[in-house]
Design a protein around this motif. Sequence first.
Motif, PDB file in Angstrom:
ATOM      1  N   TRP A 171     -17.734   5.946  -9.885  1.00  0.00           N
ATOM      2  CA  TRP A 171     -16.346   5.378  -9.358  1.00  0.00           C
ATOM      3  C   TRP A 171     -15.968   6.759  -8.011  1.00  0.00           C
ATOM      4  O   TRP A 171     -16.407   7.685  -8.546  1.00  0.00           O
ATOM      5  CB  TRP A 171     -15.434   5.671  -9.749  1.00  0.00           C
ATOM      6  CG  TRP A 171     -15.876   4.093 -11.384  1.00  0.00           C
ATOM      7  CD1 TRP A 171     -16.191   4.106 -12.295  1.00  0.00           C
ATOM      8  CD2 TRP A 171     -15.741   3.041 -10.255  1.00  0.00           C
ATOM      9  NE1 TRP A 171     -16.636   2.376 -12.802  1.00  0.00           N
ATOM     10  CE2 TRP A 171     -16.316   2.280 -10.928  1.00  0.00           C
ATOM     11  CE3 TRP A 171     -15.435   2.729  -9.483  1.00  0.00           C
ATOM     12  CZ2 TRP A 171     -15.941   0.413 -11.585  1.00  0.00           C
ATOM     13  CZ3 TRP A 171     -15.940   0.755  -8.797  1.00  0.00           C
ATOM     14  CH2 TRP A 171     -15.795   0.131  -9.336  1.00  0.00           C
ATOM     15  N   ARG A 218     -10.157  -3.170  -8.260  1.00  0.00           N
ATOM     16  CA  ARG A 218      -9.010  -3.167  -8.230  1.00  0.00           C
ATOM     17  C   ARG A 218      -8.666  -2.227  -7.639  1.00  0.00           C
ATOM     18  O   ARG A 218      -9.240  -1.934  -6.049  1.00  0.00           O
ATOM     19  CB  ARG A 218      -8.255  -2.364  -9.369  1.00  0.00           C
ATOM     20  CG  ARG A 218      -8.345  -3.847 -10.639  1.00  0.00           C
ATOM     21  CD  ARG A 218      -7.473  -3.162 -11.326  1.00  0.00           C
ATOM     22  NE  ARG A 218      -7.405  -4.277 -12.937  1.00  0.00           N
ATOM     23  CZ  ARG A 218      -7.300  -4.154 -13.756  1.00  0.00           C
ATOM     24  NH1 ARG A 218      -6.324  -3.367 -14.036  1.00  0.00           N
ATOM     25  NH2 ARG A 218      -7.126  -5.943 -14.085  1.00  0.00           N
ATOM     26  N   LYS A 219      -8.578  -0.830  -8.003  1.00  0.00           N
ATOM     27  CA  LYS A 219      -8.014   0.380  -6.113  1.00  0.00           C
ATOM     28  C   LYS A 219      -9.179   0.947  -5.862  1.00  0.00           C
ATOM     29  O   LYS A 219      -9.264   1.937  -5.200  1.00  0.00           O
ATOM     30  CB  LYS A 219      -6.452   0.614  -6.525  1.00  0.00           C
ATOM     31  CG  LYS A 219      -5.798  -0.111  -6.098  1.00  0.00           C
ATOM     32  CD  LYS A 219      -4.684   0.731  -5.971  1.00  0.00           C
ATOM     33  CE  LYS A 219      -3.193   0.113  -6.684  1.00  0.00           C
ATOM     34  NZ  LYS A 219      -1.869   1.135  -7.232  1.00  0.00           N
ATOM     35  N   ARG A 220      -9.843   1.075  -7.319  1.00  0.00           N
ATOM     36  CA  ARG A 220     -10.857   1.945  -7.288  1.00  0.00           C
ATOM     37  C   ARG A 220     -12.739   0.956  -6.363  1.00  0.00           C
ATOM     38  O   ARG A 220     -12.556   0.484  -5.976  1.00  0.00           O
ATOM     39  CB  ARG A 220     -11.678   2.305  -8.740  1.00  0.00           C
ATOM     40  CG  ARG A 220     -11.011   3.080  -9.293  1.00  0.00           C
ATOM     41  CD  ARG A 220     -11.498   3.765 -10.375  1.00  0.00           C
ATOM     42  NE  ARG A 220     -12.014   2.451 -11.277  1.00  0.00           N
ATOM     43  CZ  ARG A 220     -12.780   3.119 -12.718  1.00  0.00           C
ATOM     44  NH1 ARG A 220     -12.992   4.068 -13.277  1.00  0.00           N
ATOM     45  NH2 ARG A 220     -12.897   1.762 -13.178  1.00  0.00           N
ATOM     46  N   TYR A 221     -12.986   2.841  -5.803  1.00  0.00           N
ATOM     47  CA  TYR A 221     -14.120   2.265  -5.024  1.00  0.00           C
ATOM     48  C   TYR A 221     -15.182   3.145  -6.207  1.00  0.00           C
ATOM     49  O   TYR A 221     -15.168   4.060  -5.934  1.00  0.00           O
ATOM     50  CB  TYR A 221     -14.551   1.673  -4.067  1.00  0.00           C
ATOM     51  CG  TYR A 221     -13.707   3.389  -2.975  1.00  0.00           C
ATOM     52  CD1 TYR A 221     -12.444   4.038  -2.979  1.00  0.00           C
ATOM     53  CD2 TYR A 221     -15.238   4.091  -2.688  1.00  0.00           C
ATOM     54  CE1 TYR A 221     -12.128   5.109  -2.013  1.00  0.00           C
ATOM     55  CE2 TYR A 221     -14.583   5.067  -2.039  1.00  0.00           C
ATOM     56  CZ  TYR A 221     -13.279   5.148  -1.492  1.00  0.00           C
ATOM     57  OH  TYR A 221     -12.949   6.740  -1.020  1.00  0.00           O
ATOM     58  N   ALA A 280       4.170   6.137  -8.177  1.00  0.00           N
ATOM     59  CA  ALA A 280       3.286   6.842  -6.726  1.00  0.00           C
ATOM     60  C   ALA A 280       3.570   7.898  -6.607  1.00  0.00           C
ATOM     61  O   ALA A 280       3.116   8.734  -6.148  1.00  0.00           O
ATOM     62  CB  ALA A 280       2.536   5.265  -5.861  1.00  0.00           C
ATOM     63  N   GLU A 294      -0.186   4.831   0.370  1.00  0.00           N
ATOM     64  CA  GLU A 294      -0.880   5.815   0.347  1.00  0.00           C
ATOM     65  C   GLU A 294       0.001   6.945   1.837  1.00  0.00           C
ATOM     66  O   GLU A 294      -0.194   7.684   0.910  1.00  0.00           O
ATOM     67  CB  GLU A 294      -1.745   5.660   0.966  1.00  0.00           C
ATOM     68  CG  GLU A 294      -3.462   5.476  -0.425  1.00  0.00           C
ATOM     69  CD  GLU A 294      -4.155   4.019  -0.974  1.00  0.00           C
ATOM     70  OE1 GLU A 294      -4.094   3.789   0.066  1.00  0.00           O
ATOM     71  OE2 GLU A 294      -4.252   3.550  -1.576  1.00  0.00           O
ATOM     72  N   ARG A 340       6.764   0.828  -8.461  1.00  0.00           N
ATOM     73  CA  ARG A 340       4.780   1.194  -8.601  1.00  0.00           C
ATOM     74  C   ARG A 340       5.412   2.288  -7.673  1.00  0.00           C
ATOM     75  O   ARG A 340       4.302   3.451  -7.604  1.00  0.00           O
ATOM     76  CB  ARG A 340       4.197   0.177  -7.561  1.00  0.00           C
ATOM     77  CG  ARG A 340       2.086   0.592  -7.656  1.00  0.00           C
ATOM     78  CD  ARG A 340       2.217  -1.117  -8.245  1.00  0.00           C
ATOM     79  NE  ARG A 340       2.348  -2.007  -6.457  1.00  0.00           N
ATOM     80  CZ  ARG A 340       1.580  -1.510  -5.930  1.00  0.00           C
ATOM     81  NH1 ARG A 340       0.460  -0.859  -6.085  1.00  0.00           N
ATOM     82  NH2 ARG A 340       1.592  -2.006  -4.554  1.00  0.00           N
ATOM     83  N   SER A 365       1.179  -1.367   0.412  1.00  0.00           N
ATOM     84  CA  SER A 365      -0.131  -0.278   0.146  1.00  0.00           C
ATOM     85  C   SER A 365       1.100   1.120  -0.101  1.00  0.00           C
ATOM     86  O   SER A 365       2.005   1.408   1.102  1.00  0.00           O
ATOM     87  CB  SER A 365      -0.954  -0.465   1.139  1.00  0.00           C
ATOM     88  OG  SER A 365      -0.992   1.217   1.227  1.00  0.00           O
ATOM     89  N   ASN A 378     -16.161  -2.264  -5.375  1.00  0.00           N
ATOM     90  CA  ASN A 378     -15.088  -2.243  -6.082  1.00  0.00           C
ATOM     91  C   ASN A 378     -14.368  -2.515  -7.062  1.00  0.00           C
ATOM     92  O   ASN A 378     -15.052  -3.140  -8.060  1.00  0.00           O
ATOM     93  CB  ASN A 378     -14.713  -3.020  -3.883  1.00  0.00           C
ATOM     94  CG  ASN A 378     -15.073  -2.155  -3.233  1.00  0.00           C
ATOM     95  OD1 ASN A 378     -14.015  -1.216  -2.681  1.00  0.00           O
ATOM     96  ND2 ASN A 378     -15.215  -3.401  -2.953  1.00  0.00           N
TER      97      ASN A 378
END
Lengths: 175, 315, 133
Positions: free
Chosen positions: C131, C67-70, B157, B91, B153, B89, C65
């Motif tokens: 989204w 992938r990383k989107r929701y 990011a 973020e 990645r 992750s 959801n």
Amino acid sequence: MQVPILKQGNYLIASVQSALSDDDLRLLRDDLSDRVGRFRSTGVIIDVTALDVIDSFATRTLQSVAQMLKLRGAYTVIVGIRPDVAFVMVQLGLTLADVGAALDLEEALEHLNNRRRRNLYEHRAKDTGEAGRLGRAGSSPNRPGLSPSRANRRADREGQPRSGHASPRSMEHGR
Amino acid sequence: MKRIVEKKTRQGANPPKFAAHPTVPHDEAKDLLLLQFVEHLRQNRMQLCEEWIEHIAQAELLTGMSKEETFTEATSVYDNYVEALESGSVEALQAYARTLCERVIPRGGETHEVVEIVLLLRDTLARSLLRKYQNDFKVFNIVLDAYEPAANRIANAVAVSFVQQQEEAIRRLSTPVLQVRERLLILPIIGVLDTRRARQLTEQLLRGIRDKRAKVVVVDITGVPTIDSKVANHLVQTVEASRLMGASVIITGMSSEIAQTLVTLGVDLSKVNAVGDLQGGIEEAERLLGYEVLRDPPCAGTEGHTGEKYASTHS
Amino acid sequence: MADESRINIRNPAEIVTARQQGRILAVQLGFDGSELTVIATAISEIARNILEHAKDGEVVISRCNHRKRYGICVVARDFGPGIADIDQAMQYGYSTHKGLGIGLPGTKLLMDEFHIMSVVGQGTTVTMKKWRH
């Protein structure tokens, strides 16, 4: 829930309080139509500040109410469409043709007064319906030689002054 | 971007090597080895951090910061980075990188420096990986395969988060809604209009109309080089939505290219009120509003006397 | 957080319930001002569509959801007459009722994803998503 309707001089003011059901709208339409005739109102203001959604059904209904009232001799102004709601409406392609729009009640009353003024000075001989179209942004089919926008602007300008002489007289008519 | 492509080709060439370890499914092996590596990174934190800071100094990055500051920030980034490697992750690291940027920029640093130090960290760690596994080339390859995509990645990011942040800032800057007179707003648009920006602009304008009680809005597009049909339709929608809120829109500064585009595209322009330049637009708007300024405080019951003044105009 | 709400659509009042539920979930998912209105209006349109064409159906609103989107997912299902020609129904300005013919095609413009599936005699299912960006 029934929509309360107030009478203010020549005009009627209806404040929509919550989401309208079909029956409420029918009631509102009949009520307004009845009172426009009874009070000889020339303008109707529908306040929709309380509505957080105006979908195609609501638009269609408001528009048909306005068109009907126009046939009864009153011009309709919708008031208090929220920014978000306005944006969604145009995205859906809903534009409320034949209906005036104003930011709030104050503006709407001004809008109607301007319109009356315009009618009295410019279209004395013409019928209300035709003149009514002048009030809408960017359309003035009966003014040759002027671009729509210009005509509209001119009309607005000429219509601006308050109806000093005309209004009180016609307000008495209303009573 | 280039690195990712390279890596992919390499990955494509690798499978035969994995086939040599038939007992362990290589995905699982990868994960396991990556975790081992993460553990290694934790254990050698100070040493690797120092190595990394040396690289940063050699590359002459973050020169505006003192040694201690660089060290504090570097260890922080390091911990976040290892965390991101382990959890996948990004973020927290993104958020940290942004705040780091806010600290670095006042000291004369730049966003690209932050991205570069993250890239340096990636390479420092890759070197350490090579040192750790240099005797077992097969394992090295597996760990590298797990490490590289994760590291790329992260770098990606972090970089993207800056770009987004800047885009956002530019967007906010580039669409100011200005009040020039009571009830008159001006919206100068500068730069290319894409759908997203056009949308944001509309929202800002509509809120401005309500908050400032605007009656006329002048949208100046002198600074807009080109327009496509989507954005053109959006402009028309903006005009419509403003009308629904009781305000009229005047569009000014339309270049002949844009005008031609609009006509060619067949955009419905019947509702659009256009005036040549901003000056003309403001004059027009003031003319519209000038009469309103003369009016009595608006109220249906109290009809004003200004009508007298205009009687001559009308007769 | 309620992950899913299911609202029967049999009368106009339930349309209001549906869009209120949609708004509540959208707020929980972090949608902001104008997006909330977009979602509520879209729900209102498809719920109205159920009422006008099938009289009875349901709207299911949930989190989705990918992938990383929701985002928010709205499914409107009815067991009405179905739509024979979906392409025609999705044309702007086409309406079998007295409507503006804006409901379905307009809603498609509002949302990020919009799928419609219909079997004549069995009913229609509309699935749409918005989204979080």
